[in-house]
Design an enzyme around this catalytic site. Structure first.
Site, PDB file in Angstrom:
ATOM      1  N   CYS A  91       2.222   2.492   9.967  1.00  0.00           N
ATOM      2  CA  CYS A  91       2.594   3.806   9.438  1.00  0.00           C
ATOM      3  C   CYS A  91       3.231   4.642  10.548  1.00  0.00           C
ATOM      4  O   CYS A  91       2.595   4.909  11.577  1.00  0.00           O
ATOM      5  CB  CYS A  91       1.364   4.528   8.880  1.00  0.00           C
ATOM      6  SG  CYS A  91       1.756   6.182   8.256  1.00  0.00           S
TER       7      CYS A  91
ATOM      8  N   ARG B   5       8.933   0.628  -2.780  1.00  0.00           N
ATOM      9  CA  ARG B   5       9.760   1.442  -3.680  1.00  0.00           C
ATOM     10  C   ARG B   5      10.418   0.641  -4.791  1.00  0.00           C
ATOM     11  O   ARG B   5      10.639   1.156  -5.889  1.00  0.00           O
ATOM     12  CB  ARG B   5      10.823   2.192  -2.864  1.00  0.00           C
ATOM     13  CG  ARG B   5      10.250   3.421  -2.155  1.00  0.00           C
ATOM     14  CD  ARG B   5      11.283   4.079  -1.277  1.00  0.00           C
ATOM     15  NE  ARG B   5      11.793   3.164  -0.271  1.00  0.00           N
ATOM     16  CZ  ARG B   5      12.185   3.529   0.948  1.00  0.00           C
ATOM     17  NH1 ARG B   5      12.127   4.786   1.305  1.00  0.00           N
ATOM     18  NH2 ARG B   5      12.636   2.644   1.811  1.00  0.00           N
TER      19      ARG B   5
ATOM     20  N   PRO C 140       0.849  -1.199   0.000  1.00  0.00           N
ATOM     21  CA  PRO C 140       0.000   0.000   0.000  1.00  0.00           C
ATOM     22  C   PRO C 140       0.883   1.247   0.000  1.00  0.00           C
ATOM     23  O   PRO C 140       1.638   1.464   0.942  1.00  0.00           O
ATOM     24  CB  PRO C 140      -0.786  -0.121   1.320  1.00  0.00           C
ATOM     25  CG  PRO C 140       0.056  -0.989   2.195  1.00  0.00           C
ATOM     26  CD  PRO C 140       0.838  -1.894   1.300  1.00  0.00           C
ATOM     27  N   MET C 141       0.800   2.049  -1.060  1.00  0.00           N
ATOM     28  CA  MET C 141       1.638   3.247  -1.181  1.00  0.00           C
ATOM     29  C   MET C 141       0.755   4.461  -1.422  1.00  0.00           C
ATOM     30  O   MET C 141      -0.028   4.480  -2.376  1.00  0.00           O
ATOM     31  CB  MET C 141       2.629   3.094  -2.339  1.00  0.00           C
ATOM     32  CG  MET C 141       3.701   2.050  -2.099  1.00  0.00           C
ATOM     33  SD  MET C 141       4.810   1.887  -3.517  1.00  0.00           S
ATOM     34  CE  MET C 141       3.856   0.812  -4.583  1.00  0.00           C
TER      35      MET C 141
ATOM     36  N   ASP D 237      12.930  -2.792   2.239  1.00  0.00           N
ATOM     37  CA  ASP D 237      14.180  -2.713   1.457  1.00  0.00           C
ATOM     38  C   ASP D 237      14.378  -3.860   0.464  1.00  0.00           C
ATOM     39  O   ASP D 237      15.497  -4.335   0.286  1.00  0.00           O
ATOM     40  CB  ASP D 237      15.402  -2.638   2.387  1.00  0.00           C
ATOM     41  CG  ASP D 237      15.691  -1.217   2.820  1.00  0.00           C
ATOM     42  OD1 ASP D 237      14.885  -0.325   2.501  1.00  0.00           O
ATOM     43  OD2 ASP D 237      16.726  -0.988   3.481  1.00  0.00           O
TER      44      ASP D 237
END
Length: 316
Positions: free
Chosen positions: A115, A240, A31-32, A217
């Site tokens: 979050c 990412r 979820p971004m 990561d």
């Protein structure tokens, strides 16, 4: 928008739990905020992504406002499954009400307990919930009791405590309440760019019977495979890394031109706002453009200018 969707029969939706019983590590798009919306989910699904999350949605706003529902949650009938809708919530009934709204259109919900942003924690959302295991348990139990579809998953996404025993306790309490799986971002609330504690994810995995997803990561398919072997996790969630290379799970080291072409086609078809369309391309092209090219491309200000640039420089 929800109002525009013809309700899909539940029997047609894929059960995300089936993925965790496939024997392979489940490849998951995280979820971004702003980014993991329908158009981008459509793209990564073309490149071996098994399961997608929506961006985090504040459940109280979603329940209260039709405008929020229309802007925050868009899906389609056929291709956008399995789909998990992630909510920020701090009240059990509000989370239930939000879950009931999305239940006909999604395959599960996820409660954000990870979050670390100040605004979220100040509101009682996100990572502050890892210190409130009884509240998390209560929210999961309420959703389980009020959603009558047994195939609808209820998961949580967490960060770890400095004292890992507290994290294991939180996870075991959530498991006892019927949580479907737990995603663990292997950093504490205070940690941002420090190394991910994959050893902690391994300990949590060994302490649980339900699936555990590793997050943090992971930038290449090789990273995903290594983390899977290191932790024993049942799934690998990437944020990412997928922004930089949406074809990552299909084994590409960098974004292939075909993927860029696919993004252009999908984004235009979905009417993606220019800023989002452009930002995704900036991420995707980070590794394949020179500094000089970035200077030019990143300041383009219209869809037509971007399309001309891609055609002139890459034949896209």
């Amino acid at each position: 928008m929800i109002g525009d969707i013809v309700e899909t029969k539940r029997c047609q939706l894929k059960d995300p739990m089936d993925l965790f019983h496939s024997g392979q590590a489940v490849k998951i798009c995280a979820p971004m905020v702003r980014y993991s919306k329908l158009a981008f989910r459509t793209l990564v699904r073309k490149y071996s992504c098994d399961l997608c999350y929506t961006p985090m949605i504040v459940a109280a706003d979603f329940v209260r406002s039709a405008k929020a529902r229309d802007s925050e949650f868009t899906t389609n009938k056929v291709g956008d499954h399995p789909l998990i809708v992630q909510f920020a919530a701090k009240e059990a009934q509000v989370l239930c009400d939000a879950a009931r709204i999305v239940c006909p259109f999604a395959d599960g919900i996820d409660l954000n307990c990870g979050c670390p942003q100040r605004w979220a924690m100040a509101e009682g959302y996100g990572a502050c919930l890892i210190n409130k295991p009884e509240l998390v348990r209560d929210m999961v139990r309420h959703v389980r009791n009020q959603i009558d579809n047994p195939r609808f998953s209820v998961s949580i996404k967490i960060r770890i405590h400095e004292d890992l025993k507290r994290t294991v306790d939180l996870c075991q309490k959530a498991e006892a309440t019927g949580v479907s799986w737990i995603t663990v971002h292997g950093r504490s609330v205070e940690e941002r760019h420090q190394p991910v504690h994959y050893d902690a994810i391994k300990i949590i995995k060994q302490s649980m019977s339900i699936p555990i997803v590793a997050n943090g990561d992971i930038k290449t398919l090789k990273d995903a495979e290594n983390v899977h072997h290191l932790t024993g996790a049942d799934g690998i969630m990437v944020a990412r890394g997928l922004l930089a290379n949406p074809a990552m799970f299909a084994g590409y080291e960098e974004t292939p031109l075909k993927c860029i072409q696919d993004w252009v086609d999908i984004a235009l078809e979905h009417g993606t706002p220019f800023t989002c369309f452009h930002h995704h391309l900036m991420y995707m092209m980070e590794r394949i453009t020179s500094k000089q090219e970035k200077k030019v491309f990143n300041v383009l200000s219209s869809t037509s200018a971007v399309l001309d640039y891609l055609n002139d420089h890459y034949g896209v």
